[in-house]
Motif scaffolding. Sequence first.
Motif, mmCIF file in Angstrom:
data_model
loop_
_atom_site.group_PDB
_atom_site.id
_atom_site.type_symbol
_atom_site.label_atom_id
_atom_site.label_comp_id
_atom_site.label_asym_id
_atom_site.label_seq_id
_atom_site.Cartn_x
_atom_site.Cartn_y
_atom_site.Cartn_z
ATOM 1 N N PRO A 1 0.827 -1.210 0.000
ATOM 2 C CA PRO A 1 0.000 0.000 0.000
ATOM 3 C C PRO A 1 0.862 1.261 0.000
ATOM 4 O O PRO A 1 2.013 1.234 0.440
ATOM 5 N N ALA A 2 0.269 2.340 -0.482
ATOM 6 C CA ALA A 2 0.944 3.630 -0.463
ATOM 7 C C ALA A 2 1.115 4.092 0.978
ATOM 8 O O ALA A 2 0.533 3.519 1.908
ATOM 9 N N GLU A 3 1.906 5.134 1.156
ATOM 10 C CA GLU A 3 2.142 5.716 2.482
ATOM 11 C C GLU A 3 0.819 6.082 3.146
ATOM 12 O O GLU A 3 -0.112 6.560 2.485
ATOM 13 N N ALA A 4 0.714 5.862 4.438
ATOM 14 C CA ALA A 4 -0.506 6.177 5.186
ATOM 15 C C ALA A 4 -0.792 7.675 5.138
ATOM 16 O O ALA A 4 0.124 8.493 5.159
ATOM 17 N N ILE A 5 -2.076 8.009 5.062
ATOM 18 C CA ILE A 5 -2.512 9.404 5.093
ATOM 19 C C ILE A 5 -3.556 9.563 6.199
ATOM 20 O O ILE A 5 -4.160 8.588 6.641
ATOM 21 N N ALA A 6 -3.767 10.792 6.598
ATOM 22 C CA ALA A 6 -4.796 11.087 7.585
ATOM 23 C C ALA A 6 -6.165 11.058 6.911
ATOM 24 O O ALA A 6 -6.288 11.328 5.706
ATOM 25 N N PHE A 7 -7.201 10.739 7.674
ATOM 26 C CA PHE A 7 -8.559 10.707 7.134
ATOM 27 C C PHE A 7 -8.934 12.057 6.539
ATOM 28 O O PHE A 7 -9.600 12.124 5.503
ATOM 29 N N ASP A 8 -8.485 13.142 7.146
ATOM 30 C CA ASP A 8 -8.773 14.473 6.616
ATOM 31 C C ASP A 8 -8.182 14.665 5.222
ATOM 32 O O ASP A 8 -8.754 15.380 4.398
ATOM 33 N N ASP A 9 -7.035 14.018 4.948
ATOM 34 C CA ASP A 9 -6.454 14.087 3.603
ATOM 35 C C ASP A 9 -7.363 13.382 2.600
ATOM 36 O O ASP A 9 -7.570 13.860 1.482
ATOM 37 N N PHE A 10 -7.910 12.233 2.973
ATOM 38 C CA PHE A 10 -8.838 11.515 2.101
ATOM 39 C C PHE A 10 -10.054 12.384 1.790
ATOM 40 O O PHE A 10 -10.528 12.419 0.654
ATOM 41 N N LEU A 11 -10.552 13.093 2.794
ATOM 42 C CA LEU A 11 -11.741 13.922 2.594
ATOM 43 C C LEU A 11 -11.508 15.072 1.615
ATOM 44 O O LEU A 11 -12.461 15.620 1.062
ATOM 45 N N LYS A 12 -10.264 15.429 1.377
ATOM 46 C CA LYS A 12 -9.948 16.484 0.414
ATOM 47 C C LYS A 12 -10.176 16.035 -1.020
ATOM 48 O O LYS A 12 -10.346 16.868 -1.910
ATOM 49 N N ILE A 13 -10.151 14.726 -1.258
ATOM 50 C CA ILE A 13 -10.348 14.201 -2.609
ATOM 51 C C ILE A 13 -11.850 14.027 -2.832
ATOM 52 O O ILE A 13 -12.507 13.261 -2.144
ATOM 53 N N ASP A 14 -12.382 14.752 -3.797
ATOM 54 C CA ASP A 14 -13.820 14.747 -4.066
ATOM 55 C C ASP A 14 -14.105 13.819 -5.247
ATOM 56 O O ASP A 14 -13.908 14.190 -6.407
ATOM 57 N N ILE A 15 -14.544 12.597 -4.929
ATOM 58 C CA ILE A 15 -14.856 11.598 -5.949
ATOM 59 C C ILE A 15 -16.367 11.510 -6.076
ATOM 60 O O ILE A 15 -17.065 11.242 -5.090
ATOM 61 N N ARG A 16 -16.871 11.755 -7.276
ATOM 62 C CA ARG A 16 -18.308 11.785 -7.523
ATOM 63 C C ARG A 16 -18.705 10.793 -8.614
ATOM 64 O O ARG A 16 -17.916 10.472 -9.504
ATOM 65 N N ALA A 17 -19.945 10.365 -8.532
ATOM 66 C CA ALA A 17 -20.543 9.550 -9.591
ATOM 67 C C ALA A 17 -21.102 10.497 -10.650
ATOM 68 O O ALA A 17 -21.651 11.549 -10.334
ATOM 69 N N GLY A 18 -20.947 10.104 -11.895
ATOM 70 C CA GLY A 18 -21.493 10.886 -12.993
ATOM 71 C C GLY A 18 -21.982 9.975 -14.099
ATOM 72 O O GLY A 18 -21.615 8.802 -14.158
ATOM 73 N N ARG A 19 -22.838 10.530 -14.944
ATOM 74 C CA ARG A 19 -23.371 9.760 -16.076
ATOM 75 C C ARG A 19 -22.773 10.310 -17.368
ATOM 76 O O ARG A 19 -22.831 11.523 -17.618
#
Length: 123
Positions: free
Chosen positions: A11-29
């Motif tokens: 796995p990649a280097e560990a990140i904080a949960f707050d770092d994950f929340l910065k990435i905005d992944i959305r569903a789209g059509r």
Amino acid sequence: MHLVHDPAAPPAEAIAFDDFLKIDIRAGRIIRAEPFPEARKPSLKLTIDFGEGVGVKRSSAQIAELYAAEALEGRMVAAVVNFPPRQIGRFMSEVLTLGFPDAEGRVVLFAPDSDVPPGARLF
């Protein structure tokens, strides 16, 4: 940043949960898919509707080895919607459409397995 395509890689280097929340992944059509012959790797130009909050965005996706443009309209996909736009040749890619490499390294699209509202955020 180097992307790891080796499924045996650690796995990649560990990140904080707050770092994950910065990435905005959305569903789209996908509302339109077009060939992108000028791209270095087999790619398609996608126009994706992410609903009212994000709107309609465009993406260059290296998926032409496995997907025909005419078969993608109406399909749900996932994308990072908060990266800065990236110029790819004469095309401005506004979102990063997500996928996984198959055993031959071809990109397989990542999407919800049931219909979700456009703009739904991954958590």
